[in-house]
Design an enzyme around this catalytic site. Structure first.
Site, short mmCIF file in Angstrom:
data_model
loop_
_atom_site.label_atom_id
_atom_site.label_comp_id
_atom_site.label_asym_id
_atom_site.label_seq_id
_atom_site.Cartn_x
_atom_site.Cartn_y
_atom_site.Cartn_z
CG HIS A 13 -29.66 -55.81 -53.71
ND1 HIS A 13 -30.49 -55.89 -54.86
CD2 HIS A 13 -30.23 -56.95 -53.03
CE1 HIS A 13 -31.20 -56.82 -55.23
NE2 HIS A 13 -31.16 -57.71 -54.06
CG HIS A 15 -32.89 -60.60 -50.17
ND1 HIS A 15 -33.86 -60.34 -50.53
CD2 HIS A 15 -31.74 -60.42 -51.06
CE1 HIS A 15 -33.77 -60.00 -51.77
NE2 HIS A 15 -32.58 -60.10 -52.20
CG HIS A 134 -34.27 -59.51 -60.28
ND1 HIS A 134 -33.89 -60.17 -59.17
CD2 HIS A 134 -34.14 -60.19 -61.18
CE1 HIS A 134 -33.34 -61.46 -59.43
NE2 HIS A 134 -33.59 -61.53 -61.08
CG HIS A 168 -28.77 -58.53 -58.39
ND1 HIS A 168 -29.28 -58.51 -59.81
CD2 HIS A 168 -29.92 -58.72 -57.48
CE1 HIS A 168 -30.71 -58.90 -59.49
NE2 HIS A 168 -30.91 -58.74 -58.22
CG ASP A 240 -29.10 -60.47 -54.33
OD1 ASP A 240 -30.06 -60.21 -53.58
OD2 ASP A 240 -29.09 -60.97 -55.28
O1 DOR Z 1 -30.44 -65.34 -55.44
C1 DOR Z 1 -31.38 -64.61 -55.18
N1 DOR Z 1 -32.13 -64.69 -53.93
N2 DOR Z 1 -31.79 -63.59 -56.14
C2 DOR Z 1 -32.72 -62.95 -55.75
O2 DOR Z 1 -33.04 -62.12 -56.60
C3 DOR Z 1 -33.57 -63.26 -54.54
C4 DOR Z 1 -32.75 -63.72 -53.59
C5 DOR Z 1 -33.65 -64.20 -52.38
O3 DOR Z 1 -34.66 -63.41 -52.08
O4 DOR Z 1 -33.39 -65.48 -51.97
ZN ZN Z 2 -31.81 -59.44 -54.21
#
Ligand code: DOR
Ligand code: ZN
Length: 335
Positions: A13, A15, A134, A168, A240
């Site tokens: 997971h 980003h 999510h 998460h 995450d």
């Molecule tokens: O804290 C978070 N940031 N939770 C998420 O689900 C998305 C993520 C983000 O893309 O910044």
């Molecule tokens: Zn995420």
């Protein structure tokens, strides 16, 4: 000196963003991880075959020097079976966000009308495409994940052949769900194994520890630790890691997201070592995910030792968790 070796660590997971941010941070994951499941919450979200292919190309271009398996996700909307058949070779999973629940999620699901979602979720079951979720309601912030458990129940019961990954997880209720439904799995982050709400807002407010879902109570963290340290077979590591530029974190209206990608492996070693569970880290950080997703990343070996490592104050524009603090484990070399 203690040493430990990990094979093919996976971040299920992650980003990675786009543009300059992607170019700056993707190499940090590609350096130490064998692969990652990349989230689709760009603006606009990744919803077409063309966008999936183009985004994957940009990711691969930004990690040109490292071997790194890029597993793509499609942003959940209601899709036809024909469309899913057309994209299935390009993705490993579909990621569902409730609309407005977190960063870049406004195009997500507005109401959990199971009948409206049925054709898409049945097609995914037939094509064996996992659903990553999510799982938060729009209720009181500490109760959001627990309130979402009834939706997980509906999904798990209505689509018994659909692999559903509770992303998460942060609560003991979510941990308990793993035992109730065969088709439910979970990812756990590093930060939710370390933090409770006290760390975020119990003293001075800590923007770099603020994320969605927010860290919960000590008993929740304890439940997460139990399944992670024992490498429960339905649990995988997903960082995450969610980078935001420093000015968007250290401001009024702090963006949600904790940046852990470059320090996750070292800190997991420290944590598992502290609890005498280092022998289970391989399952948690790679083998469980390989089995659950049916993936087989190319060989990569990460050798670590309990040599102190001071976390940088900043990586380009992004402040990592525990910036400038010294932790007990570091990466010696990678091959
Ligand atoms: O804290 C978070 N940031 N939770 C998420 O689900 C998305 C993520 C983000 O893309 O910044
Ligand atoms: Zn995420």
């Amino acid at each position: 000196m203690k040493t430990h070796t990990l094979l093919m660590p996976l971040d299920m997971h992650l980003h990675l963003r786009d543009g300059i941010m992607l170019e700056n941070i993707a190499p940090l994951s590609a350096y130490s991880f064998s692969g990652a499941l990349v989230m689709p919450n760009l603006v606009p979200p990744v919803t077409t075959k063309q966008n999936i292919i183009a985004y994957k190309k940009r990711i691969l271009a930004s990690v040109a020097n490292d071997y790194f398996e890029v597993y793509m996700t499609l942003f959940y909307q209601n899709y036809s079976k024909e469309f899913l058949e057309d994209v299935e070779d390009e993705i490993l999973a579909v990621k569902l966000y409730p609309a407005g629940i977190t960063t870049n999620s406004k195009e997500g699901v507005k109401s959990f009308d199971i009948e409206a979602m049925r054709p898409t979720l049945e097609a995914m079951s037939e094509l064996n495409i996992p659903l990553c979720v999510h799982g938060e309601s729009h209720g009181f912030v500490m109760d959001r994940e627990t309130e979402f458990m009834s939706i997980y129940e509906q999904l798990a019961e209505n689509f018994p052949n659909l692999k559903i990954i509770m992303e998460h997880i942060t609560t003991k209720e979510a941990v308990q769900m793993l035992e109730r439904y065969e088709n439910l799995y979970a990812t756990i982050t590093l930060h939710h194994l370390l933090l409770t709400l006290d760390d975020v807002v119990g003293g001075k407010m800590q923007p770099h520890l603020f994320c969605k879902p927010i860290a919960k109570r000590p008993q929740d963290r304890e439940a997460l630790l139990q399944v992670a340290l024992n490498a429960h077979p339905k649990v995988m590591f997903g960082s995450d890691s969610a980078p935001h530029p420093q000015h968007e974190k250290e401001s009024s209206g702090c963006a949600a997201g904790i940046f852990t990608a470059p320090i996750a492996i070292q800190m997991l070693c420290e944590l598992f070592d502290k609890f005498d569970a280092l022998e289970n880290l391989q399952d948690f950080i790679s083998d469980n995910a390989q089995r659950i997703y049916g993936i087989c990343p190319e060989f990569k070996e990460v050798r670590l030792s309990n040599t102190p490592f001071t976390i940088p104050k900043i990586y380009n524009t992004v402040v990592p968790m525990y910036a400038n603090e010294t932790i007990g484990w570091s990466i010696d070399d990678i091959s």
